[in-house]
Design a protein around this motif. Structure first.
Motif, PDB file in Angstrom:
ATOM      1  N   HIS A  23       0.844  -1.208   0.000  1.00  0.00           N
ATOM      2  CA  HIS A  23       0.000   0.000   0.000  1.00  0.00           C
ATOM      3  C   HIS A  23       0.879   1.259   0.000  1.00  0.00           C
ATOM      4  CE1 HIS A  23      -3.128   2.832   1.232  1.00  0.00           C
ATOM      5  NE2 HIS A  23      -2.307   3.236   2.181  1.00  0.00           N
ATOM      6  N   ALA A  49      -3.028   0.833  -4.647  1.00  0.00           N
ATOM      7  CA  ALA A  49      -2.674   1.005  -3.217  1.00  0.00           C
ATOM      8  C   ALA A  49      -3.924   0.858  -2.357  1.00  0.00           C
ATOM      9  CB  ALA A  49      -2.033   2.364  -2.981  1.00  0.00           C
ATOM     10  N   TYR A  50      -5.034   1.388  -2.851  1.00  0.00           N
ATOM     11  CA  TYR A  50      -6.290   1.292  -2.105  1.00  0.00           C
ATOM     12  C   TYR A  50      -6.765  -0.168  -2.024  1.00  0.00           C
ATOM     13  CZ  TYR A  50     -11.037   1.984  -0.540  1.00  0.00           C
ATOM     14  OH  TYR A  50     -12.202   1.902   0.177  1.00  0.00           O
ATOM     15  N   GLU A  52      -4.811  -2.748  -1.975  1.00  0.00           N
ATOM     16  CA  GLU A  52      -3.944  -3.432  -0.996  1.00  0.00           C
ATOM     17  C   GLU A  52      -4.363  -3.057   0.426  1.00  0.00           C
ATOM     18  OE1 GLU A  52      -2.920  -5.355  -2.875  1.00  0.00           O
ATOM     19  OE2 GLU A  52      -1.691  -4.617  -4.520  1.00  0.00           O
ATOM     20  N   TYR A  53      -4.849  -1.841   0.583  1.00  0.00           N
ATOM     21  CA  TYR A  53      -5.400  -1.428   1.885  1.00  0.00           C
ATOM     22  C   TYR A  53      -6.591  -2.334   2.241  1.00  0.00           C
ATOM     23  CZ  TYR A  53      -8.241   1.156   5.208  1.00  0.00           C
ATOM     24  OH  TYR A  53      -9.010   1.490   6.285  1.00  0.00           O
TER      25      TYR A  53
END
Ligand SMILES: [Fe+2]
Ligand SMILES: [Fe+2]
Length: 185
Positions: A23, A49-50, A52-53
Motif C-alpha cells: 500500500h 494502493a487502495y 492493498e489497503y
C-alpha cells in the motif's frame, strides 16, 4: 469468527505486513510517476494502493481480538527507482503473491478449516492477478515513453477487485454490488 490456528494466524499477520508495505510503496511510486509526467500511472498506483489497503484490512480483521505483539516477517519489494523500474517491482511483487504466497496461505487456511482467512486470501489472490496485468500494460506503455491510456479505475472496497473496464454491476470476485466500488478518476 476469528482465526483459531496459529499457522493461519501467522500467515494472516505476514499477509497483513506485505499488503501494508505494498500500500505505502504504491503511494510513493505513484508520486514518482506523477513527477515523471505519467499521471495515469500515478492514478493506477493510487487505486491499486487502495486495493492493498482493503486486503490488509481484511487480514487484520480476521485476526479478531488477538492483540498480542508480534514481529512480522513479510516479503516485500524495496527501493524507489524510475517509473518503469517501479512498475517492474509492482509486477514482481504481485507475481510472488499470485504464484507462491497466496496459494500456499489459501491452502493452509482451507486445511485448517479457517473459512474467514481462506476468504481473505482468496479475495487477495484474485485481485492481485488483475494488478499484475495492469502493471504489465503500464510498464509496456512507459517503456515506449507513453502514459497508460486508461479512464476511471474502480476498486471494490470488499475484496480489492480493480478494473479499468467500467463499473461492473456486481464484483466478479466477491459479488458485492457496484455501490461498494471506489472510483479513481
Ligand atoms: Fe496487488
Ligand atoms: Fe469485490
Amino acid at each position: 469468527m476469528p482465526v483459531k490456528n496459529d499457522m493461519t494466524a501467522d500467515f494472516l499477520r505476514s499477509a497483513y505486513g506485505g499488503e501494508s508495505m505494498a500500500h505505502m510503496r504504491y503511494l510513493v511510486w505513484g508520486d514518482v510517476a506523477d513527477k515523471e509526467g505519467f499521471p495515469n500511472v500515478g492514478r493506477l498506483f493510487r487505486a491499486i494502493a487502495y486495493a492493498e489497503y482493503a486486503h490488509a484490512d481484511n487480514h487484520l480483521r480476521e485476526l479478531g481480538d488477538k492483540k498480542q505483539d508480534f514481529s512480522v516477517t513479510a516479503g516485500a519489494v524495496f527501493g524507489v527507482g524510475k517509473t518503469e523500474q517501479n512498475l517492474q517491482g509492482g509486477i514482481d511483487g504481485e507475481l510472488h503473491e499470485i504464484e507462491q504466497m497466496y496459494p500456499v496461505y489459501l491452502n493452509a487456511a482451507k486445511f485448517q478449516d479457517e473459512k474467514g482467512a481462506a476468504r481473505a486470501f482468496h479475495y487477495a489472490l484474485e485481485a492481485e492477478k488483475v494488478h499484475a496485468d495492469l502493471f504489465t500494460k503500464a510498464r509496456d506503455s512507459v517503456r515506449e515513453g507513453k502514459d497508460i491510456a486508461i479512464g476511471d479505475v474502480h476498486v471494490c472496497d470488499v475484496c480489492g477487485h480493480t478494473t479499468t473496464d467500467g463499473l461492473p454491476d456486481k464484483c466478479p470476485i466477491c459479488g458485492a454490488n457496484k455501490e461498494m466500488y471506489k472510483t479513481f478518476s
